[in-house]
Scaffold this active site. Structure first.
Site, PDB file in Angstrom:
ATOM      1  N   GLY A 185     -17.436 -10.361 -28.935  1.00 52.11           N
ATOM      2  CA  GLY A 185     -16.162 -10.597 -28.487  1.00 52.11           C
ATOM      3  C   GLY A 185     -16.130 -11.770 -27.959  1.00 52.11           C
ATOM      4  O   GLY A 185     -16.798 -12.163 -26.943  1.00 52.11           O
ATOM      5  N   CYS A 202       5.438  -5.925   1.343  1.00 59.13           N
ATOM      6  CA  CYS A 202       5.636  -4.447   1.900  1.00 59.13           C
ATOM      7  C   CYS A 202       4.377  -3.604   2.400  1.00 59.13           C
ATOM      8  O   CYS A 202       4.939  -4.503   4.188  1.00 59.13           O
ATOM      9  CB  CYS A 202       4.416  -3.524  -0.063  1.00 59.13           C
ATOM     10  SG  CYS A 202       6.617  -2.576  -0.125  1.00 59.13           S
ATOM     11  N   GLY A 216       0.861  -1.226  -0.010  1.00 58.74           N
ATOM     12  CA  GLY A 216       0.274  -0.059   0.066  1.00 58.74           C
ATOM     13  C   GLY A 216       0.828   1.045  -0.566  1.00 58.74           C
ATOM     14  O   GLY A 216       1.560   1.361   0.233  1.00 58.74           O
TER      15      GLY A 216
END
Ligand code: XMP
Length: 528
Positions: A234, A90, A63
């Site tokens: 698609g 982290c 973050g």
């Protein structure tokens, strides 16, 4: 989706608590690559909710904050007492350290960004089979100063004393680097170690298990009611059509609205493929005239998009009334659509962000939320690559699976200025040549999008002995991971030459071809 069918849904084996990292979604994707189901949830999830989900492992994401910021996101500290293995990445590691009695300070020498070799200090389950001195991707300002009781330092880098830590007996781990990013050489090994050896997750998230679980869920949800699907050709809507056809057969009706902005041969291919070859009922709605009439004299790109979007909804409503009634509408919503608008309000049961916000321009050609249908969205837990695998397993050809992204408003946003039939025909021919040559050169699958754009000006040229005055055409080929950023593709000159020669020779209204060498940012992929 009803609560009844939700109960039967598979819960995530690995839960990712999101502390605002740009990589939370990527962590989930990487875990899924190991055939383990994972979902991103809010950092605010309660202990009861976690207990209810009962994951086998938890990841605390990175973050942007510092753990000592007043407003920095936290999680319930009881999480560390659940006995569930936890990996902090982290910020997630720094938070764990701080909450358990260690300390974090600003980086000792300097903030560390980018590649760094890690030195392994101690054998551990987390770094098992990770090569000493291998490169990991670092991105942090703060560093750990002292560890809580029970933790060991298991790796360091030149600038980071605690690059990886472990508390083996409580199964708590932390890494200062980002194992999820591709530049971390043994990152995937770290993820596999955490998911498989430490958390004991079975590798049971596969296309087959998805089909086995989802088909009965769809049947249970819709019973023998009629379902309508707006098919675009698609990969998402095509996969959905195949999946629903397998689940509910005749009760599925696909509607294909031909706005007149498709590429050369696409409407014909679509009808031939679904209706004739696979006997999936497709109602072909020829709305070409309606759309082009509405665009007469319209130059502004935003207005064009709005008109196309409005008209699409009108046609859809009229035609669904004519063909219906339908109780359900099937939509090809994917997991990134659900979690896209980063925030903290994620429903812990479904993994949905509560305030769902889809980029407005990508809504064009889509349907409004207040239509009077119940929704069937069986792809809402899947990433795009998982949808491709599913589509392939269901029998869709590469032509659909590997198709380049194509915007909802189609060729209308690749003709700058007013859209006319003449320009559409011209662009269709030129666009076909671009893609044909790119495919022949074997480059199609390496390129994110390759297409042509028609400019509404005329330039002078000479052909034979005659002076020409005709449109210039732009070729745009880009490489990209996700369409958010892109680089122009370095297509070999011979191929560009071939494309240019063919276009000026075969498309009479074009006498000049240019190649767009702008990346995104600052350019966008489409010209509009
Ligand atoms: P831009 O032009 O914003 O496009 O760089 C990023 C990606 O989004 C696609 N795109 C769309 N896709 N409906 C879609 O489904 C749309 O209205 C739309 N507009 C742009 C674009 O082709 C590129 O892949």
């Amino acid at each position: 989706m009803s609560q009844k069918s939700l109960k039967k849904e598979r819960g995530p084996a690995i839960l990712i608590l999101d502390f605002g990292s740009q990589y939370s979604e990527l962590i989930a994707r990487r875990i899924r690559e190991t055939n383990v189901f994972s979902l991103v949830v809010s950092n605010c999830i309660s202990i009861d909710e976690i207990a209810d989900i009962n994951p086998k492992g938890i990841i605390l994401s990175g973050g942007p904050n510092s753990v000592y910021d007043q407003a920095s996101p936290k999680c319930d500290v009881e999480i560390f007492n659940l006995g569930i293995p936890i990996l902090g990445i982290c910020y997630g590691m720094q938070l764990m350290v701080k909450e358990l009695g260690g300390s974090v300070t600003p980086a000792i020498k300097k903030a560390e960004y980018g590649r760094a070799p890690i030195n392994i200090d101690l054998e551990s389950d987390l770094l098992c089979d990770v090569k000493d001195k291998s490169i990991m991707w670092m991105s942090h300002g703060d560093s750990i100063n002292s560890l809580p009781q029970g933790f060991n330092k298991i790796a360091h880098t030149e600038n980071t004393l605690h690059a990886a830590i472990s508390n083996n007996s409580n199964k708590l781990f932390g890494v200062q680097f980002h194992p999820e990013v591709i530049h971390s050489e043994f990152g995937m090994q770290v993820i596999k170690n955490f998911v498989h050896s430490i958390s004991n997750c079975a590798a049971d998230w596969t296309t087959n298990t998805f089909l086995e679980e989802t088909i009965p869920q769809i049947r249970e949800q819709v019973g023998n009611k009629k379902v309508l699907l707006a098919l675009s050709g698609g990969v998402d809507s095509s996969t959905l059509a195949f999946l629903l056809s397998k689940a509910i057969g005749e009760n599925l009706t696909c509607m294909f609205i031909d706005q007149g902005f498709m590429r050369k041969g696409e409407p014909e291919f679509l009808m031939e493929f679904f209706d004739k070859k696979f006997h999936i009922k497709v109602e072909y709605i020829n709305a070409r005239e309606r759309f082009i009439k509405k665009l007469k004299g319209i130059i502004d790109p935003e207005e064009k998009r709005k008109i196309i979007g409005r008209e699409f909804i009108r046609v859809f409503e009229e035609e669904s009334n004519r063909l219906g009634p339908f109780e359900y509408l099937a939509q090809g919503t994917l997991y990134p659509d659900v979690i896209e608008s980063a925030g903290t309000n994620i429903d812990p049961k479904t993994g949905d962000r509560i305030a769902v916000k889809i980029k407005s321009h990508h809504n064009v050609g889509g349907l409004p939320k207040d239509l009077q249908f119940k929704l069937v969205e069986p792809l809402r837990k899947l990433f795009k690559d998982e949808v491709r695998k599913l589509g392939s397993a269901l029998g869709l050809p590469d032509e659909i699976i590997k198709r380049h992204p194509f915007p909802g408003p189609g060729l209308a946003i690749r003709i700058l200025g007013e859209v006319t039939d003449e320009k559409l025909n011209c662009l269709r021919d030129a666009d076909w040549i671009v893609r044909d040559e790119i495919k022949k050169a074997g480059l199609y699958n390496d390129i994110w999008q390759a297409f042509a754009v028609l400019l509404p000006v005329k330039t002078v040229g000479v052909m034979g002995d005659k002076r020409t005055y005709a449109w210039p055409l732009v070729i745009r080929c880009v490489s990209s991971e996700d369409g958010m950023t892109a680089d122009w593709s370095k297509i070999p000159f011979e191929i560009l030459t071939r494309i240019s020669n063919r276009i000026v020779n075969e498309v009479v209204q074009v006498n000049r071809v240019v190649y767009d060498i702008t990346s995104k940012p600052p350019g966008t992929i489409e010209w509009e």
